[in-house]
Design a protein around this motif. Sequence first.
Motif, short mmCIF file in Angstrom:
data_model
loop_
_atom_site.label_atom_id
_atom_site.label_comp_id
_atom_site.label_asym_id
_atom_site.label_seq_id
_atom_site.Cartn_x
_atom_site.Cartn_y
_atom_site.Cartn_z
N TYR A 1 15.14 56.06 -26.26
CA TYR A 1 15.80 55.42 -25.13
C TYR A 1 15.51 53.92 -25.02
CZ TYR A 1 16.75 60.17 -23.81
OH TYR A 1 17.19 61.47 -23.82
N ALA A 2 14.78 53.38 -25.97
CA ALA A 2 14.44 51.95 -25.93
C ALA A 2 15.71 51.12 -26.01
CB ALA A 2 13.51 51.60 -27.07
N PRO A 3 15.82 50.09 -25.18
CA PRO A 3 17.02 49.23 -25.19
C PRO A 3 17.23 48.57 -26.55
CG PRO A 3 15.65 48.78 -23.26
CD PRO A 3 14.86 49.69 -24.15
N ASP A 4 18.48 48.34 -26.87
CA ASP A 4 18.85 47.76 -28.16
C ASP A 4 18.24 46.39 -28.42
OD1 ASP A 4 20.30 49.98 -28.87
OD2 ASP A 4 22.21 49.14 -28.17
N SER B 1 3.17 54.88 -14.47
CA SER B 1 4.13 55.38 -13.48
C SER B 1 5.33 56.01 -14.17
CB SER B 1 4.57 54.27 -12.53
OG SER B 1 3.47 53.77 -11.81
N ASP B 2 5.10 56.84 -15.14
CA ASP B 2 6.12 57.56 -15.91
C ASP B 2 6.96 56.68 -16.83
OD1 ASP B 2 5.35 60.03 -14.82
OD2 ASP B 2 6.61 59.71 -13.07
N GLU B 3 6.62 55.41 -16.96
CA GLU B 3 7.31 54.54 -17.90
C GLU B 3 6.43 54.36 -19.14
OE1 GLU B 3 8.47 50.96 -15.92
OE2 GLU B 3 9.83 52.02 -14.59
N PRO B 4 7.01 54.36 -20.32
CA PRO B 4 6.22 54.38 -21.56
C PRO B 4 5.42 53.11 -21.82
CG PRO B 4 8.53 54.05 -22.05
CD PRO B 4 8.45 54.33 -20.59
N TYR C 1 5.06 46.91 -23.27
CA TYR C 1 5.71 47.67 -22.20
C TYR C 1 6.93 46.92 -21.72
CZ TYR C 1 4.11 44.79 -18.19
OH TYR C 1 3.91 43.79 -17.27
N PHE C 2 7.72 47.61 -20.91
CA PHE C 2 8.86 46.99 -20.25
C PHE C 2 8.40 46.65 -18.84
CE2 PHE C 2 10.77 49.52 -23.60
CZ PHE C 2 11.72 48.65 -24.11
N PRO C 3 8.17 45.36 -18.55
CA PRO C 3 7.65 45.00 -17.23
C PRO C 3 8.67 45.30 -16.13
CG PRO C 3 8.25 43.03 -18.47
CD PRO C 3 8.41 44.20 -19.40
N PRO C 4 8.18 45.59 -14.93
CA PRO C 4 9.10 45.88 -13.83
C PRO C 4 10.00 44.67 -13.54
CG PRO C 4 6.79 46.08 -13.13
CD PRO C 4 6.79 45.62 -14.54
N ASN C 5 11.28 44.94 -13.42
CA ASN C 5 12.22 43.85 -13.09
C ASN C 5 13.36 44.34 -12.21
OD1 ASN C 5 13.80 45.27 -14.88
ND2 ASN C 5 13.99 43.61 -16.37
N PHE D 1 14.57 51.66 -19.42
CA PHE D 1 15.49 51.83 -20.55
C PHE D 1 16.75 50.97 -20.41
CE2 PHE D 1 15.85 55.36 -17.60
CZ PHE D 1 17.19 55.28 -17.21
N MET D 2 16.91 50.29 -19.27
CA MET D 2 18.01 49.34 -19.07
C MET D 2 17.47 47.92 -18.91
SD MET D 2 20.61 51.64 -16.70
CE MET D 2 19.95 50.99 -15.22
N SER D 3 16.20 47.75 -19.14
CA SER D 3 15.53 46.47 -18.94
C SER D 3 15.99 45.43 -19.95
CB SER D 3 14.02 46.67 -19.07
OG SER D 3 13.35 45.45 -18.92
N ASP D 4 15.80 44.17 -19.58
CA ASP D 4 16.09 43.10 -20.52
C ASP D 4 14.82 42.34 -20.88
OD1 ASP D 4 15.61 41.80 -18.15
OD2 ASP D 4 17.48 40.68 -18.11
N ALA D 5 13.67 42.96 -20.61
CA ALA D 5 12.39 42.34 -20.96
C ALA D 5 11.48 43.38 -21.62
CB ALA D 5 11.72 41.80 -19.70
N PHE D 6 10.86 42.98 -22.70
CA PHE D 6 9.91 43.82 -23.43
C PHE D 6 8.79 42.89 -23.84
CE2 PHE D 6 8.90 46.21 -27.54
CZ PHE D 6 8.30 47.29 -26.90
#
Length: 175
Positions: free
Chosen positions: A77-80, A98-101, A113-117, A122-127
Amino acid sequence: MIPELRQLIEELRADLADQPASLAWAEFGEGAAIDAVPVGLPADLRDLLLAADGLRGGRVELASTSTLAGMQYHLDYAPDFSSIPEDRAGWLVVGTRSDEPIFMDRGTGAIWYFPPNGTEWFMSDAFEELAPDLGSFVDYYLLGPGYAELTPADDQWFAYLDEQGLLDEDDEDVT
């Protein structure tokens, strides 16, 4: 894993065992048997599993030998835009926040990680890279002052870290 971090894990595990109510917010597994640790894991993860087969402190949980394989579905499910879809085999999900990988780059050992935004991970634009290695992540983000950076509010784990004197950044010299 450096001996000081291993010792801290052992001390906290012993202290938590004396607090049965802590199972609701913290759990440090005993070290895994060497033959239970999957072959081919990065050395840092292997060492951690041998010291503690699964760690949970508040909203941060690191996989055990029995849960590691089941967490890998997050890679699908990692964003492209992230480098994960291009090199899925180069990444490993080592835990959750918090259930996020929480991901490990197999090549460098760095934790990402994908920081909170404001959107689902899985729809994030930051990694982003969170720590240069697993030991640093455990020391700072699970057992130290960085925990507050990963979680939205104080919780029992945060209070426990404070009681143990682990939130003072001046004392952070285990990494």
